[in-house]
Design an enzyme around this catalytic site. Structure first.
Site, mmCIF file in Angstrom:
data_model
loop_
_atom_site.group_PDB
_atom_site.id
_atom_site.type_symbol
_atom_site.label_atom_id
_atom_site.label_comp_id
_atom_site.label_asym_id
_atom_site.label_seq_id
_atom_site.Cartn_x
_atom_site.Cartn_y
_atom_site.Cartn_z
ATOM 1 N N ASN A 10 48.638 30.695 46.779
ATOM 2 C CA ASN A 10 49.520 30.907 45.640
ATOM 3 C C ASN A 10 50.502 32.009 46.034
ATOM 4 O OD1 ASN A 10 50.747 31.488 43.232
ATOM 5 N ND2 ASN A 10 48.908 32.319 42.236
ATOM 6 N N LYS A 12 52.921 33.100 44.453
ATOM 7 C CA LYS A 12 53.436 33.817 43.278
ATOM 8 C C LYS A 12 54.964 33.972 43.394
ATOM 9 C CE LYS A 12 49.054 36.153 42.915
ATOM 10 N NZ LYS A 12 48.254 37.068 42.152
ATOM 11 N N HIS A 96 46.859 29.773 35.354
ATOM 12 C CA HIS A 96 46.599 31.009 36.114
ATOM 13 C C HIS A 96 46.527 32.180 35.125
ATOM 14 C CE1 HIS A 96 47.110 34.372 38.857
ATOM 15 N NE2 HIS A 96 46.726 33.552 39.818
ATOM 16 N N GLU A 98 47.676 35.055 35.245
ATOM 17 C CA GLU A 98 48.937 35.761 35.029
ATOM 18 C C GLU A 98 49.780 35.034 33.975
ATOM 19 O OE1 GLU A 98 50.083 36.132 39.150
ATOM 20 O OE2 GLU A 98 48.461 37.578 39.415
ATOM 21 N N GLU A 165 38.548 32.352 38.911
ATOM 22 C CA GLU A 165 39.293 33.540 39.332
ATOM 23 C C GLU A 165 39.033 34.680 38.343
ATOM 24 O OE1 GLU A 165 42.740 32.572 42.100
ATOM 25 O OE2 GLU A 165 43.523 32.590 40.070
ATOM 26 N N GLY A 171 44.321 40.353 42.914
ATOM 27 C CA GLY A 171 45.310 41.332 43.370
ATOM 28 C C GLY A 171 44.810 42.763 43.347
ATOM 29 N N SER A 203 41.172 38.315 45.523
ATOM 30 C CA SER A 203 41.050 39.234 46.670
ATOM 31 C C SER A 203 40.274 38.647 47.843
ATOM 32 C CB SER A 203 40.439 40.574 46.222
ATOM 33 O OG SER A 203 41.325 41.211 45.315
HETATM 34 C C1 PEP Z 1 45.689 34.527 42.714
HETATM 35 O O1 PEP Z 1 46.733 34.996 42.313
HETATM 36 O O2 PEP Z 1 45.353 33.385 42.372
HETATM 37 C C2 PEP Z 1 44.847 35.343 43.578
HETATM 38 C C3 PEP Z 1 43.639 34.934 43.842
HETATM 39 O O3 PEP Z 1 45.411 36.513 44.079
HETATM 40 P P1 PEP Z 1 44.788 37.514 45.182
HETATM 41 O O4 PEP Z 1 44.182 36.660 46.259
HETATM 42 O O5 PEP Z 1 45.928 38.313 45.656
HETATM 43 O O6 PEP Z 1 43.733 38.306 44.483
#
Ligand code: PEP
Length: 253
Positions: A10, A12, A96, A98, A165, A171, A203
Site C-alpha cells: 500500500n 498510500k 483501510h 486511515e 490491521e 505506521g 509495521s
Molecule cells: C498499511 O497502511 O496498511 C500498513 C500496514 O502500514 P505500515 O506497514 O506502514 O504499518
C-alpha cells in the site's frame, strides 16, 4: 485448503513519476526471486497507468487503495470500480483504517464499496482492525467481528482477501506479535471461506515478516512503509514464499 500467499504493498499518498519508476524497475528485476507468493502494489490513482504500463506481462499485480461504492454520477473526486478495471487493477483495498478514521467511512459504506468491487470483478482487500483503546478494553474480537459482519450481510467473501490491521500497529513501528496476529486471524478464519486469504498488516518489515508469516492462519501481508523500499518489499515477499514452502511441507504438497 492451500491458499496462495499474497504480499500487497500500500503505497498510500507517496511517490512521484521518477521515484515510482525506480521502485518499479527494482521490483521487476527482483520479481524472479518471488515465486511461491503473489505480489501486488497499490499506488495512488494518478499512477495506475504508469504502474500498469510497467507491470503488465510481469508476475506482479497491481490495484488501487480505494473506490467509490457508486457506478457513476455526480460524485466529485471519486473513482469507480469500472474505471479501476480499465487500468488493469486486480485488487482494491477497502476500508483501510486511515479511510475509516480520516474520511469517516462507516461499516455500511465499506460494505457497499466491497460489493461494488466484487460486482466489477475486482478482488477487494477488506481491512479490519481495532484501535489500541479497543484492544486494551478487550474489544478486539467484537470490533473486527462487527467490521466483517457488515460486509458479510451484503456479500459472500469467497475469494476476496481479508487484512487484519491493528490500528495501533499501522505506521508505528510496533507490530503485533506473531501470536497476537494468529489469535485474531484464527477468530476471523472461522467466519470466512477456506479460500479466503487473511493478511496481516501493521509495521511488517523484512526483519519480522518470517515470524509473522509462520503463523498457520496468516496468508501474507499488507505492507505500508516497507513497500516503498524495493529490497524490503522483496525480502518480505520472499519470507511469504518461504513460509508457503514450509506450510506445503507440513501438509504434504
Ligand atoms: C498499511 O497502511 O496498511 C500498513 C500496514 O502500514 P505500515 O506497514 O506502514 O504499518
Amino acid at each position: 485448503m492451500p491458499r496462495t500467499r499474497l504480499v500487497a504493498g500500500n503505497w498510500k499518498m507517496h511517490g512521484s513519476r521518477a521515484s515510482n519508476n525506480a521502485l518499479l524497475e527494482a521490483l521487476v528485476s527482483g520479481a524472479g526471486r518471488l515465486s511461491g507468493a503473489e505480489c501486488a502494489v497499490c499506488p495512488p490513482f494518478p499512477y495506475l497507468q504508469q504502474v500498469s504500463d510497467r507491470l503488465r506481462g510481469t508476475p506482479l499485480a497491481w490495484g488501487a487503495q480505494d473506490l467509490s461504492e457508486h457506478a457513476q454520477g455526480a460524485y466529485t473526486g471519486e473513482v469507480s470500480a469500472a474505471m479501476l478495471c480499465e487500468f488493469g487493477c486486480r485488487y482494491v483495498i477497502v476500508g483501510h483504517s486511515e479511510r475509516r478514521q480520516l474520511c469517516g467511512e462507516s461499516d455500511a459504506r465499506v460494505a457497499a464499496k466491497f460489493a461494488a468491487a466484487q460486482a466489477a470483478g475486482l478482488v477487494p482487500i477488506l481491512c479490519v482492525g481495532e484501535t489500541l483503546q479497543e484492544r486494551e478494553a478487550g474489544r478486539t474480537e467484537e470490533v473486527v467481528g462487527r467490521q466483517l459482519a457488515a460486509v458479510l450481510e451484503k456479500s459472500a467473501i469467497g475469494t476476496a482477501v481479508l487484512a487484519y490491521e491493528p490500528v495501533w500497529a499501522i505506521g508505528t513501528g510496533r507490530n503485533a506479535t506473531p501470536e497476537q496476529a494468529q489469535a485474531v486471524h484464527a477468530f476471523l478464519r472461522k467466519k470466512v471461506s477456506g479460500a479466503t486469504r487473511i493478511l496481516y498488516g501493521g509495521s511488517v518489515k523484512a526483519q519480522n515478516a518470517a515470524a509473522i508469516f509462520a503463523m498457520p492462519d496468516v496468508d501474507g501481508g499488507l505492507i505500508g512503509g516497507a513497500s516503498l523500499v524495493a529490497q524490503e518489499f522483496i525480502a518480505i515477499a520472499q519470507a511469504a514464499a518461504a513460509g508457503a514452502a514450509r506450510a506445503g511441507e507440513r501438509i504434504g504438497i
